[in-house]
Design a protein around this motif. Structure first.
Motif, mmCIF file in Angstrom:
data_model
loop_
_atom_site.group_PDB
_atom_site.id
_atom_site.type_symbol
_atom_site.label_atom_id
_atom_site.label_comp_id
_atom_site.label_asym_id
_atom_site.label_seq_id
_atom_site.Cartn_x
_atom_site.Cartn_y
_atom_site.Cartn_z
ATOM 1 N N MET A 1 32.914 -28.710 59.544
ATOM 2 C CA MET A 1 33.529 -28.966 60.123
ATOM 3 C C MET A 1 34.873 -29.338 60.054
ATOM 4 S SD MET A 1 30.046 -28.632 61.011
ATOM 5 C CE MET A 1 30.091 -30.731 61.051
ATOM 6 N N THR A 2 35.744 -28.142 60.194
ATOM 7 C CA THR A 2 37.150 -28.789 60.155
ATOM 8 C C THR A 2 37.858 -28.013 61.151
ATOM 9 O OG1 THR A 2 37.331 -26.356 59.248
ATOM 10 C CG2 THR A 2 36.762 -28.115 57.530
ATOM 11 N N GLY A 3 37.126 -28.327 62.593
ATOM 12 C CA GLY A 3 38.061 -28.029 64.281
ATOM 13 C C GLY A 3 38.971 -29.253 63.999
ATOM 14 N N TRP B 1 35.346 -23.456 62.202
ATOM 15 C CA TRP B 1 36.311 -23.981 60.960
ATOM 16 C C TRP B 1 37.100 -23.571 60.635
ATOM 17 C CZ3 TRP B 1 31.505 -22.726 62.719
ATOM 18 C CH2 TRP B 1 30.017 -23.612 62.301
ATOM 19 N N LYS B 2 38.745 -23.706 59.947
ATOM 20 C CA LYS B 2 39.335 -22.705 60.045
ATOM 21 C C LYS B 2 40.005 -22.578 58.292
ATOM 22 C CE LYS B 2 42.315 -26.498 61.953
ATOM 23 N NZ LYS B 2 41.768 -28.142 62.125
ATOM 24 N N LYS B 3 40.562 -20.842 58.399
ATOM 25 C CA LYS B 3 40.627 -20.545 56.804
ATOM 26 C C LYS B 3 42.635 -20.195 57.292
ATOM 27 C CE LYS B 3 38.782 -16.793 54.603
ATOM 28 N NZ LYS B 3 38.947 -15.429 54.074
ATOM 29 N N TRP C 1 39.212 -21.286 52.881
ATOM 30 C CA TRP C 1 38.692 -22.265 53.780
ATOM 31 C C TRP C 1 39.229 -23.449 53.785
ATOM 32 C CZ3 TRP C 1 36.422 -19.624 58.348
ATOM 33 C CH2 TRP C 1 35.958 -19.005 58.105
ATOM 34 N N VAL C 2 39.869 -24.436 55.038
ATOM 35 C CA VAL C 2 39.991 -25.718 54.677
ATOM 36 C C VAL C 2 39.184 -26.302 54.704
ATOM 37 C CG1 VAL C 2 40.825 -27.579 56.288
ATOM 38 C CG2 VAL C 2 42.259 -25.687 56.271
ATOM 39 N N ALA C 3 39.086 -27.498 53.764
ATOM 40 C CA ALA C 3 38.183 -28.621 53.078
ATOM 41 C C ALA C 3 38.169 -29.293 54.371
ATOM 42 C CB ALA C 3 37.770 -28.880 52.023
ATOM 43 N N ALA C 4 36.581 -29.864 54.288
ATOM 44 C CA ALA C 4 36.980 -31.043 55.005
ATOM 45 C C ALA C 4 37.208 -32.662 54.512
ATOM 46 C CB ALA C 4 35.209 -31.681 55.498
#
Lengths: 84, 154
Positions: free
Chosen positions: A81-83, B126-128, B139-142
């Motif tokens: 997840m990346t919120g 999730w962020k794009k 997509w932004v990586a964790a």
């Protein structure tokens, strides 16, 4: 039938957000499910090529890959997840 | 008493910081500290045109509520609001809001910090990136740093 839902790049690489699949009895754990899906086609192979990068939720709760999927009505597969 | 009922929302529209703080504290005299955190979309050196926030409907709210209840129990919070937006968000716009209320400041600071550390690593968002040159970025990586930030609470 088990409802599978996909998010973010897992969804994009598989090419759909959800589907209903009949899973063979040999698919016991969430990790087995990932290996099974990888055999369904190139798009699944691409999406799931690094299983450790795949997070799993059963009935909308996070689980580890060794979690049995028996009784699951909905299984989600997605990247970390990346919120926030 | 620390049986605060958290306010949890996942929404596409913006939120109003002042309004949410007022809603949390209206008519109460037991709150001594309110910590408000808001996360905004950066332009990443003027390269970004928008972030697209995807979420797992249902699970996103459930997971935010689960984390909120952990925070309330651990820090004896007496009020907690967490709002997370989804959809396309332009630089300068709000993404996430956490408001933690407690009798004293340390619990409110810690509660808000804990809520954000867990939200970032376990709430299903999730962020794009969409770039200013018109292309759709990655997509932004964790980040490992986010996992480490969470581990400090273990």
């Amino acid at each position: 039938m088990t409802k599978l839902v996909y998010f973010a790049w897992v969804r994009e690489r598989i090419g759909r957000g959800e589907e209903d699949l009949d899973l063979p009895a040999s698919v016991v754990t969430a990790g087995d499910l990932i290996e099974h899906l990888k055999g369904l086609g190139e798009e699944y192979e691409t999406a799931l090529q690094f299983p450790k990068a795949i997070r799993v939720a059963i009935n909308q709760e996070h689980v580890e890959h060794d979690e049995p999927i028996a009784g699951a009505t909905e299984i989600g597969l997605f990247p970390p997840m990346t919120g926030g | 008493m620390s049986d605060a009922n958290p306010t949890i929302r996942v929404q596409s529209q913006d939120f109003d910081l002042d309004g949410e703080v007022r809603a949390l504290s209206a008519g109460r005299q037991d709150i001594g500290a309110v910590v408000t955190f808001s996360g905004l979309c950066r332009d990443e050196g003027a390269t970004l045109s928008a972030l697209e926030l995807e979420h797992y409907p249902g699970m996103a709210e459930t997971e935010m509520r689960r984390i909120a209840e952990l925070a309330i129990a651990r820090f004896h919070l007496i009020g907690l609001t967490a709002i997370h937006r989804f959809g396309k968000i332009a630089p300068g716009e709000n993404i996430v809001l956490v408001i933690a209320a407690a009798p004293h400041r340390q619990a409110a600071f810690d509660g808000a910090n804990f809520m954000m550390d867990y939200l970032k690593t376990s709430a299903p968002f999730w962020k794009k990136e969409h770039l200013r040159d018109g292309s759709s970025g990655a997509w932004v990586a964790a980040k490992d740093a986010d996992d480490k930030a969470r581990e400090k609470w273990l």
